[in-house]
Motif scaffolding. Structure first.
Motif, PDB file in Angstrom:
ATOM      1  N   PHE A 132      -2.213   1.369  -0.450  1.00 11.62           N
ATOM      2  CA  PHE A 132      -1.641   2.728  -1.078  1.00 11.62           C
ATOM      3  C   PHE A 132      -1.675   3.763  -0.107  1.00 11.62           C
ATOM      4  O   PHE A 132      -0.922   4.764  -0.288  1.00 11.62           O
ATOM      5  CB  PHE A 132      -2.638   3.002  -2.293  1.00 11.62           C
ATOM      6  CG  PHE A 132      -2.333   4.382  -3.074  1.00 11.62           C
ATOM      7  CD1 PHE A 132      -0.805   4.655  -3.453  1.00 11.62           C
ATOM      8  CD2 PHE A 132      -3.330   5.270  -3.157  1.00 11.62           C
ATOM      9  CE1 PHE A 132      -0.746   5.732  -4.222  1.00 11.62           C
ATOM     10  CE2 PHE A 132      -2.818   6.417  -3.953  1.00 11.62           C
ATOM     11  CZ  PHE A 132      -1.784   6.663  -4.354  1.00 11.62           C
ATOM     12  N   THR A 133      -2.574   4.113   0.624  1.00 12.73           N
ATOM     13  CA  THR A 133      -2.978   5.052   1.620  1.00 12.73           C
ATOM     14  C   THR A 133      -1.640   5.144   2.500  1.00 12.73           C
ATOM     15  O   THR A 133      -1.143   6.037   2.875  1.00 12.73           O
ATOM     16  CB  THR A 133      -4.372   4.918   2.407  1.00 12.73           C
ATOM     17  OG1 THR A 133      -5.478   5.006   1.541  1.00 12.73           O
ATOM     18  CG2 THR A 133      -4.172   6.129   3.521  1.00 12.73           C
ATOM     19  N   ILE A 138       3.528   7.664   3.997  1.00 17.56           N
ATOM     20  CA  ILE A 138       4.879   7.771   4.366  1.00 17.56           C
ATOM     21  C   ILE A 138       5.836   8.335   3.396  1.00 17.56           C
ATOM     22  O   ILE A 138       6.533   8.912   3.876  1.00 17.56           O
ATOM     23  CB  ILE A 138       5.280   6.031   4.571  1.00 17.56           C
ATOM     24  CG1 ILE A 138       4.514   5.594   5.925  1.00 17.56           C
ATOM     25  CG2 ILE A 138       6.773   5.785   4.651  1.00 17.56           C
ATOM     26  CD1 ILE A 138       4.847   6.118   6.991  1.00 17.56           C
ATOM     27  N   THR A 139       5.593   8.112   2.053  1.00 15.88           N
ATOM     28  CA  THR A 139       6.492   8.769   1.153  1.00 15.88           C
ATOM     29  C   THR A 139       6.330  10.032   0.796  1.00 15.88           C
ATOM     30  O   THR A 139       7.200  10.769   0.750  1.00 15.88           O
ATOM     31  CB  THR A 139       6.119   7.905  -0.339  1.00 15.88           C
ATOM     32  OG1 THR A 139       4.769   8.048  -0.701  1.00 15.88           O
ATOM     33  CG2 THR A 139       6.435   6.481  -0.220  1.00 15.88           C
ATOM     34  N   ALA A 140       5.080  10.610   1.071  1.00 16.61           N
ATOM     35  CA  ALA A 140       4.828  11.971   0.832  1.00 16.61           C
ATOM     36  C   ALA A 140       5.388  12.973   2.264  1.00 16.61           C
ATOM     37  O   ALA A 140       5.934  13.933   2.050  1.00 16.61           O
ATOM     38  CB  ALA A 140       3.475  12.194   0.428  1.00 16.61           C
ATOM     39  N   TYR A 141       5.033  12.228   3.308  1.00 18.96           N
ATOM     40  CA  TYR A 141       5.156  13.255   4.598  1.00 18.96           C
ATOM     41  C   TYR A 141       5.813  12.585   5.624  1.00 18.96           C
ATOM     42  O   TYR A 141       6.236  13.147   6.565  1.00 18.96           O
ATOM     43  CB  TYR A 141       3.722  13.294   5.304  1.00 18.96           C
ATOM     44  CG  TYR A 141       2.700  13.890   4.347  1.00 18.96           C
ATOM     45  CD1 TYR A 141       2.751  15.068   3.368  1.00 18.96           C
ATOM     46  CD2 TYR A 141       1.435  13.044   3.944  1.00 18.96           C
ATOM     47  CE1 TYR A 141       1.755  15.327   2.386  1.00 18.96           C
ATOM     48  CE2 TYR A 141       0.328  13.641   3.355  1.00 18.96           C
ATOM     49  CZ  TYR A 141       0.665  14.691   2.442  1.00 18.96           C
ATOM     50  OH  TYR A 141      -0.311  15.091   1.734  1.00 18.96           O
ATOM     51  N   GLY A 142       6.361  11.219   5.730  1.00 19.12           N
ATOM     52  CA  GLY A 142       7.010  10.705   6.632  1.00 19.12           C
ATOM     53  C   GLY A 142       8.305  10.879   7.065  1.00 19.12           C
ATOM     54  O   GLY A 142       8.908  11.341   8.070  1.00 19.12           O
ATOM     55  N   ALA A 143       9.102  11.450   5.907  1.00 21.57           N
ATOM     56  CA  ALA A 143      10.481  11.843   6.063  1.00 21.57           C
ATOM     57  C   ALA A 143      11.264  10.813   7.026  1.00 21.57           C
ATOM     58  O   ALA A 143      11.957  11.493   7.973  1.00 21.57           O
ATOM     59  CB  ALA A 143      10.691  13.348   6.594  1.00 21.57           C
ATOM     60  N   VAL A 296       2.336   0.264  -6.885  1.00 23.19           N
ATOM     61  CA  VAL A 296       2.234  -1.083  -7.143  1.00 23.19           C
ATOM     62  C   VAL A 296       3.346  -1.579  -7.982  1.00 23.19           C
ATOM     63  O   VAL A 296       3.872  -2.693  -7.328  1.00 23.19           O
ATOM     64  CB  VAL A 296       1.039  -1.370  -8.218  1.00 23.19           C
ATOM     65  CG1 VAL A 296       1.052  -2.671  -9.103  1.00 23.19           C
ATOM     66  CG2 VAL A 296      -0.330  -0.834  -7.907  1.00 23.19           C
ATOM     67  N   ARG A 297       4.282  -0.893  -8.618  1.00 23.06           N
ATOM     68  CA  ARG A 297       5.622  -1.497  -9.052  1.00 23.06           C
ATOM     69  C   ARG A 297       6.487  -1.565  -7.885  1.00 23.06           C
ATOM     70  O   ARG A 297       7.343  -2.612  -7.848  1.00 23.06           O
ATOM     71  CB  ARG A 297       6.019  -0.187  -9.936  1.00 23.06           C
ATOM     72  CG  ARG A 297       5.309  -0.267 -11.340  1.00 23.06           C
ATOM     73  CD  ARG A 297       6.225   0.499 -12.362  1.00 23.06           C
ATOM     74  NE  ARG A 297       6.247   1.879 -11.856  1.00 23.06           N
ATOM     75  CZ  ARG A 297       5.396   2.792 -12.608  1.00 23.06           C
ATOM     76  NH1 ARG A 297       4.246   2.204 -13.158  1.00 23.06           N
ATOM     77  NH2 ARG A 297       5.507   3.996 -11.869  1.00 23.06           N
ATOM     78  N   GLU A 298       6.292  -0.975  -6.808  1.00 23.81           N
ATOM     79  CA  GLU A 298       7.385  -1.142  -5.658  1.00 23.81           C
ATOM     80  C   GLU A 298       6.794  -2.031  -4.759  1.00 23.81           C
ATOM     81  O   GLU A 298       7.747  -2.850  -4.294  1.00 23.81           O
ATOM     82  CB  GLU A 298       7.571   0.430  -5.039  1.00 23.81           C
ATOM     83  CG  GLU A 298       8.403  -0.004  -3.648  1.00 23.81           C
ATOM     84  CD  GLU A 298       8.341   1.495  -2.955  1.00 23.81           C
ATOM     85  OE1 GLU A 298       8.634   1.365  -1.553  1.00 23.81           O
ATOM     86  OE2 GLU A 298       8.046   2.553  -3.343  1.00 23.81           O
ATOM     87  N   SER A 305       7.152 -11.984  -2.832  1.00 25.08           N
ATOM     88  CA  SER A 305       8.139 -12.347  -2.240  1.00 25.08           C
ATOM     89  C   SER A 305       7.896 -12.751  -0.775  1.00 25.08           C
ATOM     90  O   SER A 305       8.796 -13.413  -0.157  1.00 25.08           O
ATOM     91  CB  SER A 305       9.259 -11.545  -2.503  1.00 25.08           C
ATOM     92  OG  SER A 305       9.258 -10.492  -1.621  1.00 25.08           O
ATOM     93  N   GLY A 306       6.873 -12.092  -0.043  1.00 22.01           N
ATOM     94  CA  GLY A 306       6.656 -12.265   1.215  1.00 22.01           C
ATOM     95  C   GLY A 306       7.401 -11.233   2.096  1.00 22.01           C
ATOM     96  O   GLY A 306       7.272 -11.183   3.263  1.00 22.01           O
ATOM     97  N   GLU A 307       8.058 -10.318   1.596  1.00 23.45           N
ATOM     98  CA  GLU A 307       8.760  -9.331   2.183  1.00 23.45           C
ATOM     99  C   GLU A 307       7.622  -8.422   3.057  1.00 23.45           C
ATOM    100  O   GLU A 307       8.143  -7.701   4.049  1.00 23.45           O
ATOM    101  CB  GLU A 307       9.567  -8.430   1.339  1.00 23.45           C
ATOM    102  CG  GLU A 307      10.490  -7.391   2.047  1.00 23.45           C
ATOM    103  CD  GLU A 307      11.508  -6.781   1.123  1.00 23.45           C
ATOM    104  OE1 GLU A 307      12.446  -6.084   1.713  1.00 23.45           O
ATOM    105  OE2 GLU A 307      11.409  -6.889   0.077  1.00 23.45           O
ATOM    106  N   ILE A 308       6.525  -8.040   2.156  1.00 18.75           N
ATOM    107  CA  ILE A 308       5.437  -7.421   2.801  1.00 18.75           C
ATOM    108  C   ILE A 308       4.457  -8.412   3.244  1.00 18.75           C
ATOM    109  O   ILE A 308       3.763  -9.090   2.285  1.00 18.75           O
ATOM    110  CB  ILE A 308       4.890  -6.471   2.054  1.00 18.75           C
ATOM    111  CG1 ILE A 308       5.952  -5.129   1.509  1.00 18.75           C
ATOM    112  CG2 ILE A 308       3.683  -5.761   2.413  1.00 18.75           C
ATOM    113  CD1 ILE A 308       6.063  -4.277   2.808  1.00 18.75           C
ATOM    114  N   ALA A 309       4.016  -8.671   4.326  1.00 20.25           N
ATOM    115  CA  ALA A 309       2.981  -9.508   5.109  1.00 20.25           C
ATOM    116  C   ALA A 309       1.698  -8.904   4.980  1.00 20.25           C
ATOM    117  O   ALA A 309       1.507  -7.531   5.000  1.00 20.25           O
ATOM    118  CB  ALA A 309       3.184 -10.071   6.251  1.00 20.25           C
ATOM    119  N   TYR A 310       0.625  -9.660   4.720  1.00 19.26           N
ATOM    120  CA  TYR A 310      -1.059  -9.254   4.856  1.00 19.26           C
ATOM    121  C   TYR A 310      -1.569 -10.306   5.248  1.00 19.26           C
ATOM    122  O   TYR A 310      -1.445 -11.437   5.355  1.00 19.26           O
ATOM    123  CB  TYR A 310      -1.389  -8.796   3.533  1.00 19.26           C
ATOM    124  CG  TYR A 310      -1.619  -9.707   2.526  1.00 19.26           C
ATOM    125  CD1 TYR A 310      -2.586 -10.255   2.481  1.00 19.26           C
ATOM    126  CD2 TYR A 310      -0.715 -10.317   1.486  1.00 19.26           C
ATOM    127  CE1 TYR A 310      -3.208 -11.289   1.322  1.00 19.26           C
ATOM    128  CE2 TYR A 310      -0.789 -11.148   0.785  1.00 19.26           C
ATOM    129  CZ  TYR A 310      -2.116 -11.651   0.654  1.00 19.26           C
ATOM    130  OH  TYR A 310      -2.132 -12.724  -0.261  1.00 19.26           O
TER     131      TYR A 310
END
Length: 342
Positions: A132-133, A138-143, A296-298, A305-310
């Motif tokens: 989330f951090t 990225i969404t608030a400041y990344g532009a 969370v919804r995004e 789906s594996g599009e984001i790995a961890y």
């Protein structure tokens, strides 16, 4: 049901790198439940760099852990008793129970976790505070725009790896910085970075600058700062006009270490900010908690789906948390560091 719990408390404030004597393992009776409260048996506990700051009695954005107080941590576990209609026995819940085997909190301070959506440990990492951090910053400041160049410190950690993957989804060129060839390989092959610079092979700011310049020939649009130290010193001269720096952490300096970057005269740094018209943002995820549901919804479907790995690094047993934490502060972990509570 057991009548006692174990916890690790702050025995002594550290000077520099924490040692064994700064922690103490204690046994205590289980707290009695009051109306509206929930008792949870912790299954996984998070270890994060911010905890080092909580060990110091110094002014910060949050209060320090008191001497004799339980070390702070996000945890996830199983509800074993509830006096709230929000939770039933057997539910999985996230809460700030700290370095402990059990905890009691009001139900309103807990978040229910769906074990069928993802492994419950992900609520501490990719779908928890670190993920989330990264998303909030990225969404608030990344532009971000396609074709821009993004540099990410601590690239294989839970924050940095999410930043890199989000930037790639935006069509950016993403260059990571990590410690050692194996982590650099992971940044590229597991998390999809375009390149990764090994900071252990480039120990000074000038060396980092040369290595990063080779991977960022057009300069840097966004630097996501997790480390400070020579990495920051190497990135600063490469920032483009109007570039953004998101300051999330400074792990290189948490234990009081000094280096050439930390000695840059403020006037010289401030002039660079002016000349390059840099935008610098301090990032605390607590400023953005109202958007957690959106995150969370995004991201949850992308994780499933594996599009984001961890990647998770799992230490076994509460008693081994101090050792795992010390390793975390020196980059000894690989991926998100959690402790499995036996």
């Amino acid at each position: 049901m057991t009548e006692t719990m174990k916890k690790i408390v702050l025995a002594k404030r550290p000077e520099g790198m924490p040692t064994e004597e700064n922690f103490r393992l204690e046994e205590a009776p289980l707290p009695e439940l009051q109306e509206g409260e929930v008792l949870v048996a912790v299954r996984y506990m998070s270890l994060d760099p911010y905890m080092r700051g909580r060990m110091d009695d110094a002014e910060s954005y949050a209060s320090p852990v008191p001497l004799g107080g339980t070390m702070e941590a996000g945890t996830v576990g199983e509800v074993i008793e509830s006096r709230s209609d929000r939770f039933a026995k057997g539910d999985m819940a996230f809460g700030m129970f700290g370095w402990a085997t059990h905890g009691v909190l009001p139900a309103k301070q807990l978040r229910k976790i769906d074990p069928d959506a993802a492994p419950i440990s992900t609520s501490l990492g990719v779908l928890g505070m670190p993920g989330f951090t990264a998303w909030a910053g990225i969404t608030a400041y990344g532009a971000l725009e396609a074709g821009q160049t993004v540099v990410v410190g601590a690239a294989t950690g839970p924050v940095g790896s999410m930043v890199g993957q989000l930037a790639k989804l935006k069509g950016c060129r993403v260059v990571g910085v990590a410690g050692g060839p194996e982590k650099c390989k992971m940044a590229v092959e597991t998390f999809g970075f375009d390149a990764c610079v090994d900071h252990r092979a480039h120990g000074s700011a000038s060396e980092m600058r040369a290595a990063l310049a080779a991977e960022c020939p057009d300069g840097v649009d966004l630097y996501f700062e997790n480390v400070g130290g020579p990495t920051l010193g190497g990135v600063l001269p490469l920032m483009k006009i109007g570039g953004r720096i998101i300051v999330c952490g400074m792990i290189a300096w948490y234990n009081g270490a000094t280096d050439e970057t930390g000695q840059i005269p403020l006037g010289k740094f401030w002039r660079r900010v002016l000349v390059k018209r840099l935008q610098i943002f301090g990032l605390l995820q607590t400023d953005h908690v109202a958007r957690f549901g959106e995150f969370v919804r995004e991201i949850a479907p992308k994780v499933k789906s594996g599009e984001i790995a961890y990647v998770e690094d799992v230490a076994e047993g509460l008693e081994n948390a101090p050792e795992a934490f010390r390793a975390l502060l020196t980059g000894g972990n690989t991926g998100k560091q959690v402790v499995k509570i036996s």
